[in-house]
Design a protein around this motif. Sequence first.
Motif, PDB file in Angstrom:
ATOM      1  N   MET A 216      77.794  38.369  52.153  1.00  0.00           N
ATOM      2  CA  MET A 216      76.882  39.333  52.465  1.00  0.00           C
ATOM      3  C   MET A 216      77.117  40.482  53.209  1.00  0.00           C
ATOM      4  N   ALA A 217      77.828  40.261  54.333  1.00  0.00           N
ATOM      5  CA  ALA A 217      78.431  41.262  55.045  1.00  0.00           C
ATOM      6  C   ALA A 217      79.426  42.189  54.147  1.00  0.00           C
ATOM      7  N   ARG A 218      80.470  41.854  53.326  1.00  0.00           N
ATOM      8  CA  ARG A 218      80.863  42.597  52.683  1.00  0.00           C
ATOM      9  C   ARG A 218      80.149  43.585  51.789  1.00  0.00           C
ATOM     10  N   GLU A 219      78.873  43.045  51.039  1.00  0.00           N
ATOM     11  CA  GLU A 219      78.198  43.789  50.269  1.00  0.00           C
ATOM     12  C   GLU A 219      77.123  44.593  51.059  1.00  0.00           C
ATOM     13  N   ARG A 220      76.778  44.434  52.129  1.00  0.00           N
ATOM     14  CA  ARG A 220      75.937  45.093  53.106  1.00  0.00           C
ATOM     15  C   ARG A 220      74.534  44.784  52.700  1.00  0.00           C
ATOM     16  N   LEU A 221      74.282  43.366  52.326  1.00  0.00           N
ATOM     17  CA  LEU A 221      72.996  43.176  51.975  1.00  0.00           C
ATOM     18  C   LEU A 221      72.232  42.778  52.901  1.00  0.00           C
ATOM     19  N   PRO A 222      70.820  43.297  53.143  1.00  0.00           N
ATOM     20  CA  PRO A 222      70.015  43.127  54.406  1.00  0.00           C
ATOM     21  C   PRO A 222      69.166  42.082  54.249  1.00  0.00           C
ATOM     22  N   ILE A 223      70.082  40.891  54.311  1.00  0.00           N
ATOM     23  CA  ILE A 223      69.415  39.541  54.230  1.00  0.00           C
ATOM     24  C   ILE A 223      69.215  39.099  55.517  1.00  0.00           C
TER      25      ILE A 223
ATOM     26  N   ARG B  63      67.556  33.814  38.499  1.00  0.00           N
ATOM     27  CA  ARG B  63      66.068  33.328  38.927  1.00  0.00           C
ATOM     28  C   ARG B  63      65.227  34.627  39.008  1.00  0.00           C
ATOM     29  N   MET B  64      65.624  35.708  39.448  1.00  0.00           N
ATOM     30  CA  MET B  64      65.000  36.966  39.816  1.00  0.00           C
ATOM     31  C   MET B  64      64.975  37.804  38.503  1.00  0.00           C
ATOM     32  N   THR B  65      65.992  37.828  37.820  1.00  0.00           N
ATOM     33  CA  THR B  65      66.197  39.075  36.848  1.00  0.00           C
ATOM     34  C   THR B  65      65.880  38.361  35.353  1.00  0.00           C
ATOM     35  N   GLY B  66      66.007  37.027  35.146  1.00  0.00           N
ATOM     36  CA  GLY B  66      65.794  36.180  34.047  1.00  0.00           C
ATOM     37  C   GLY B  66      66.856  36.593  33.128  1.00  0.00           C
TER      38      GLY B  66
ATOM     39  N   ALA C   7      69.811  36.742  45.123  1.00  0.00           N
ATOM     40  CA  ALA C   7      68.485  37.492  44.793  1.00  0.00           C
ATOM     41  C   ALA C   7      68.674  38.781  45.310  1.00  0.00           C
ATOM     42  N   ALA C   8      69.503  39.198  46.499  1.00  0.00           N
ATOM     43  CA  ALA C   8      69.592  40.352  47.118  1.00  0.00           C
ATOM     44  C   ALA C   8      70.214  41.266  46.270  1.00  0.00           C
ATOM     45  N   VAL C   9      71.271  40.727  45.449  1.00  0.00           N
ATOM     46  CA  VAL C   9      72.065  41.590  44.760  1.00  0.00           C
ATOM     47  C   VAL C   9      71.248  42.072  43.628  1.00  0.00           C
ATOM     48  N   ALA C  10      70.280  41.146  42.782  1.00  0.00           N
ATOM     49  CA  ALA C  10      69.531  41.420  41.796  1.00  0.00           C
ATOM     50  C   ALA C  10      68.263  42.326  42.483  1.00  0.00           C
ATOM     51  N   CYS C  11      67.742  42.193  43.491  1.00  0.00           N
ATOM     52  CA  CYS C  11      66.721  43.052  43.765  1.00  0.00           C
ATOM     53  C   CYS C  11      66.835  43.923  45.280  1.00  0.00           C
ATOM     54  N   PRO C  12      67.640  44.886  44.939  1.00  0.00           N
ATOM     55  CA  PRO C  12      67.834  45.837  46.006  1.00  0.00           C
ATOM     56  C   PRO C  12      66.734  46.359  46.991  1.00  0.00           C
ATOM     57  N   ASP C  13      65.733  46.439  46.487  1.00  0.00           N
ATOM     58  CA  ASP C  13      64.412  47.169  46.770  1.00  0.00           C
ATOM     59  C   ASP C  13      63.646  46.092  47.501  1.00  0.00           C
ATOM     60  N   ARG C  14      63.975  44.894  47.521  1.00  0.00           N
ATOM     61  CA  ARG C  14      63.105  43.739  48.114  1.00  0.00           C
ATOM     62  C   ARG C  14      63.782  43.171  49.273  1.00  0.00           C
TER      63      ARG C  14
END
Lengths: 534, 534
Positions: free
Chosen positions: B443-450, B74-77, B415-422
């Motif tokens: 999420m924890a494994r990939e250190r995604l700041p969700i 959805r985020m990258t198309g 979405a967090a993987v797709a958009c690391p700057d948001r």
Amino acid sequence: MEIPKLEVEVDSEMQNGACVVLKVARDSGVTVCFANPGTTEMPFVGALDQVAGVRPILGLFEGVCTGAADGYGRMTGTPAMTLLHLGLGHANGIANLHNARRARTPILNLIGDHTRAHLKYDAPLTSDIESLARPVSVWYRSVATEQDLARDTADAIAATMGSARGVATLVLPVDLQSIAVDSSASLAVPVQPPSAPAFDAAHVDEAAALLRSGERVALLLGGRALSGRGQQAAARIAAAFDAVCFSETFPARTERGGGLPDIDRLPYFPEPALAALAGRKVLLAGALAPVTYFGYEGISSELADPSDLVTLAGPNDSADEALVALANTLADRLAADGEPAAAEVAPWPVESGALTPQAVGRLLSNALPEHAIVSVEGGTCGYPFVTASSRARHHTILTNTGGAIGQGLPVALGAAVACPDRRVFALQSDGSAQYTIQSLWTMARERLPIVMLITSNRRYGILQTELSRNGLPVDAPNSSKLTLLDDPAIDWLALSQGYGVPAERVDTTDGLADALARALAHTGGPCLIEMCLP
Amino acid sequence: MEIPKLEVEVDSEMQNGACVVLKVARDSGVTVCFANPGTTEMPFVGALDQVAGVRPILGLFEGVCTGAADGYGRMTGTPAMTLLHLGLGHANGIANLHNARRARTPILNLIGDHTRAHLKYDAPLTSDIESLARPVSVWYRSVATEQDLARDTADAIAATMGSARGVATLVLPVDLQSIAVDSSASLAVPVQPPSAPAFDAAHVDEAAALLRSGERVALLLGGRALSGRGQQAAARIAAAFDAVCFSETFPARTERGGGLPDIDRLPYFPEPALAALAGRKVLLAGALAPVTYFGYEGISSELADPSDLVTLAGPNDSADEALVALANTLADRLAADGEPAAAEVAPWPVESGALTPQAVGRLLSNALPEHAIVSVEGGTCGYPFVTASSRARHHTILTNTGGAIGQGLPVALGAAVACPDRRVFALQSDGSAQYTIQSLWTMARERLPIVMLITSNRRYGILQTELSRNGLPVDAPNSSKLTLLDDPAIDWLALSQGYGVPAERVDTTDGLADALARALAHTGGPCLIEMCLP
């Protein structure tokens, strides 16, 4: 097994369609509904308060419900009911319905659907339920009119215990759940009694001739042959004719311990399985023709040549009675050779030290109270436990029949509901426990005294093995990312507490022995032991 | 969106089939693989270390993988790839593939299968993959020979972004993953560029004529019409012609805040939705003809009479460009009436006190940093948030398009993987969070700041509402057992800690404001806030 009544009791009040379905199910012997309902099941939820006699049990995820129905049906031989929300709620339950299909467990799989007039609009939750349900169902029907409600329910229940035992999926549009039905007209449907399992006497004669011929024979037991009676007859026959005797690798239900003969499972990997059967005719007693679990290059999928297979009884037959009949037919030889030695019931000696899979298997075997039920999922400690448990008190083992993982915890849950007077254990690998981890909450909610033993080695061990079998490194960066579970390590104590289940962590043999003793004294609900292995 | 190259790069080494598939995917722009592999995917796992450029991300449950691929797409198309184990691993991912289908998200859904020669033996894990995959796939194929590997992969990727955008399911037998392939022959396949979205100019003229006719009009926006550009054009048109303007109720992706016009969602329940559209022609811009979510007795499933529908652009069209063209066509009227007022960007005042859904919506709206992404699942706080968030800084909202619950957390992950700057937020009800709770671990494994906000009201609120709509009591014993989640209450702090995610619990407005400030400062990984509501 209780035989459903031939006539459903009629009451004269007007009622809705959901009540009709529920009454037919109840009067056919269904007493439990493992449910995760949504909007399209609300009249059915309401009916559970209007029709007495069916206990609703909530799962937070549908795979918990379908796996629990599998565990229940394996122990009682009669169907539990599920209640799932549309095609997608059902989809979440498919994996464990597949396992139930392989176990031939009777399950009444009830799926609510949109009101009939709404389907053509392809609303967001509309999906092709039939396409999603057929692969796991021996019987499928969507109720078409209110006149069909009682008949279809009775047919579904009959199908669960019919010649092709298994999952019967009944789709119930919500308008037919809420529709007013004249009960006196609709409920007077004959419920077919289940076909009683039988066996073919001609096959017994063929099997007797095979054994008397002097051919080397392997008996392969599955289905009902794994009752205590079946195993005893098989072991007597094997001893007299110098045959080997195996259980199918993943039986739906097997009795073990308490002096039963020690019958090994056919090995999982093809090489030792082929070696075990090499040079022998294979006499199938309730088991299918043995094939490898996966196909491997250069290895036959068939573990025995079709010309070497002789069928005594099929998976839906009374294979145990067929074995008893075979033993009687061969009585002249059995009498001469005497009874086989029963396995000794005795605790294993276990040295103090770090936990090993072998020590786990032995300590659990030692701890089992009489008539325990053990749901086993995962190879790391599963194989060592079964090896050890011939020396345990009598117990029943339930295994993952279809290979869709996430089955061990829900099956333990369902078995505990089915058998409140027996202690239930789940010996479970950490990776596979995660697929239906929500089981813990329902165990706590229903105060089921299940003892969960989680083999915590923080990896998918089987995948590392299979990487090696493929000649691939297990420590390359990306394959490691897909096989190691150590970053972060799951904190099983916290997770268990999150669902209201007390837990403790052990990493030594003495620690596990003490934890098992405490768990046995804990009778008010479930508990969990994280077993840390290197 | 990146256009895939027309020719896949060829390298001259011998390689296996898995490498071929992976290279074609990588060279077509696939950079992420959300995976839960099993034995039949081991050559593909090995290939991820042999072919650089595709990042493997492990999910502990397949619904996490498929939902993450939805959020990513959805985020990258462009499509992410899944890697699922046989039909049953896929089955665990069906619910979120259904949501992706409704969102028209491109996903390359890769399923490993048994070696071809093994299928006929109906081994335990064999199932009818096609029957399980077709209902969620716009395209389905099982690779038949090694010559087809590259071509089929290219066709699958083209199908994800073709005229019927969505999930393309490619089944890859394990023997074709490990087979040696001459790369120079097999990789030179043209990859079709995706069809660029367009619109029909004739529809623009019809829509202009409708508006000029003086008929009362409702604009219903969906798909690409919910880009910022589309919403601005729609609001200008609506203001000039006194039309009302709605978003579809559950858009795949909508832009909001940052001065965009405040366009409401069409109400969920049929009565207010019918009232909103009554007496108006409905101009469809990227939205389907509006129908009720569920069918209710005595209420039409169609929220507008078919004779009142006029299509400006379909769900796969460039509906935003169609709206801009429509605005240009109507420029004479728009110029006269001026621009519509943009929504003000300003924090909401929130009084100190106990948390309410309205306060949660406003506090989250206030806290959103510029260009945040918010995955919303669950109605309790979801509706109040969207109502509030017109005053937030610019953000993107992702909703549950298909109604299969357990979608919000995985979509946030993807979405967090797709958009690391948001910054990514998940506003999530407690009941629906449980279906894919394993998302926390990835999420924890990939250190995604969700930042996860769990609405903890310990009930299925929507089901209590629907019981009431059915005239049923919400407090009867058995319906309570199926709608209340308070026994035991889930301990979200413990659960979150179990998966390695720090968490805190709040029950006041000031507490939530402080917790949100701390969460925004926490950039090294995910965090969770349990919001206790009465």
